[in-house]
Scaffold this motif. Structure first.
Motif, mmCIF file in Angstrom:
data_model
loop_
_atom_site.group_PDB
_atom_site.id
_atom_site.type_symbol
_atom_site.label_atom_id
_atom_site.label_comp_id
_atom_site.label_asym_id
_atom_site.label_seq_id
_atom_site.Cartn_x
_atom_site.Cartn_y
_atom_site.Cartn_z
ATOM 1 N N GLN A 106 -4.161 38.490 6.036
ATOM 2 C CA GLN A 106 -4.663 39.284 7.136
ATOM 3 C C GLN A 106 -6.174 39.459 6.981
ATOM 4 O O GLN A 106 -6.649 39.800 5.903
ATOM 5 N N VAL A 107 -6.894 39.217 8.057
ATOM 6 C CA VAL A 107 -8.337 39.351 8.082
ATOM 7 C C VAL A 107 -8.699 40.508 8.999
ATOM 8 O O VAL A 107 -8.237 40.583 10.144
ATOM 9 N N ARG A 108 -9.537 41.412 8.505
ATOM 10 C CA ARG A 108 -10.035 42.525 9.306
ATOM 11 C C ARG A 108 -11.492 42.274 9.660
ATOM 12 O O ARG A 108 -12.317 42.037 8.787
ATOM 13 N N LEU A 109 -11.800 42.341 10.948
ATOM 14 C CA LEU A 109 -13.136 42.119 11.447
ATOM 15 C C LEU A 109 -13.723 43.424 11.963
ATOM 16 O O LEU A 109 -13.025 44.218 12.598
ATOM 17 N N ILE A 110 -15.011 43.635 11.704
ATOM 18 C CA ILE A 110 -15.714 44.822 12.174
ATOM 19 C C ILE A 110 -17.024 44.388 12.809
ATOM 20 O O ILE A 110 -17.830 43.705 12.178
ATOM 21 N N GLU A 122 -23.494 42.314 14.734
ATOM 22 C CA GLU A 122 -23.053 41.810 13.448
ATOM 23 C C GLU A 122 -21.537 41.810 13.382
ATOM 24 O O GLU A 122 -20.883 42.700 13.925
ATOM 25 N N CYS A 123 -20.988 40.816 12.700
ATOM 26 C CA CYS A 123 -19.552 40.719 12.472
ATOM 27 C C CYS A 123 -19.317 40.478 10.989
ATOM 28 O O CYS A 123 -19.869 39.530 10.422
ATOM 29 N N ILE A 124 -18.493 41.334 10.370
ATOM 30 C CA ILE A 124 -18.163 41.209 8.959
ATOM 31 C C ILE A 124 -16.655 41.124 8.810
ATOM 32 O O ILE A 124 -15.920 41.912 9.406
ATOM 33 N N ALA A 125 -16.187 40.181 8.008
ATOM 34 C CA ALA A 125 -14.762 40.014 7.741
ATOM 35 C C ALA A 125 -14.457 40.476 6.325
ATOM 36 O O ALA A 125 -15.108 40.045 5.376
ATOM 37 N N SER A 126 -13.465 41.340 6.186
ATOM 38 C CA SER A 126 -13.044 41.788 4.871
ATOM 39 C C SER A 126 -12.146 40.747 4.227
ATOM 40 O O SER A 126 -11.333 40.111 4.899
ATOM 41 N N GLY A 127 -12.307 40.573 2.924
ATOM 42 C CA GLY A 127 -11.415 39.703 2.182
ATOM 43 C C GLY A 127 -11.784 38.239 2.146
ATOM 44 O O GLY A 127 -11.161 37.480 1.401
ATOM 45 N N ARG A 128 -12.759 37.833 2.922
ATOM 46 C CA ARG A 128 -13.159 36.439 2.914
ATOM 47 C C ARG A 128 -14.572 36.285 3.450
ATOM 48 O O ARG A 128 -15.098 37.168 4.117
ATOM 49 N N THR A 129 -15.153 35.144 3.162
ATOM 50 C CA THR A 129 -16.434 34.768 3.742
ATOM 51 C C THR A 129 -16.187 33.836 4.921
ATOM 52 O O THR A 129 -15.101 33.270 5.080
#
Length: 127
Positions: free
Chosen positions: A1-5, A21-28
């Motif tokens: 599961q990828v969470r985007l903010i 800006e967009c940041i994904a938790s858990g991955r690049t």
């Protein structure tokens, strides 16, 4: 599961600039296709821009071409949407979306191809 903010939304005057800006938790953002979509009140969701990082390809809708730029930071952790020469027609909720893989060129603008979505950030441009 990828969470985007998403972040960076707000108010701007016509002709001004904003950077989302967009940041994904858990991955690049590696070996994936990342896109920005937007939805104005009472309108359908529409494609804005996409980046395919494997070959450094960028795609833009006709309405934003020449004004908006999608990019990735050096550490592959943040994707940006630089918006210049803003117009009232750009007012919408902007969403970051990730396909999880490299999409072929013919599908980068299709929202059904994107598996992960952020909650959106509001952009309002005054005339």
């Amino acid at each position: 599961q990828v969470r985007l903010i998403e972040s960076g939304g707000g108010f701007a005057e016509a002709g001004g600039s904003l950077t989302l800006e967009c940041i994904a938790s858990g991955r690049t953002f590696t070996d994936v296709t990342v896109a920005w979509f937007r939805q104005a009140s009472g309108k359908e969701r529409e494609f804005v821009a996409a980046g395919r990082w494997g070959d450094n390809s960028e795609y833009y809708s006709d309405s934003v071409k020449g004004r908006f730029t999608i990019s990735r930071d050096n550490n592959k952790k943040v994707v940006y949407l630089q918006m210049n020469s803003l117009m009232p027609e750009d007012t919408a909720v902007y969403y970051c979306a990730v396909a999880g893989r490299a999409l072929i060129t013919s599908t980068v603008a299709e929202d059904s191809e994107y598996r992960y979505w952020g909650p959106g950030t509001q952009v309002t441009v005054s005339s």
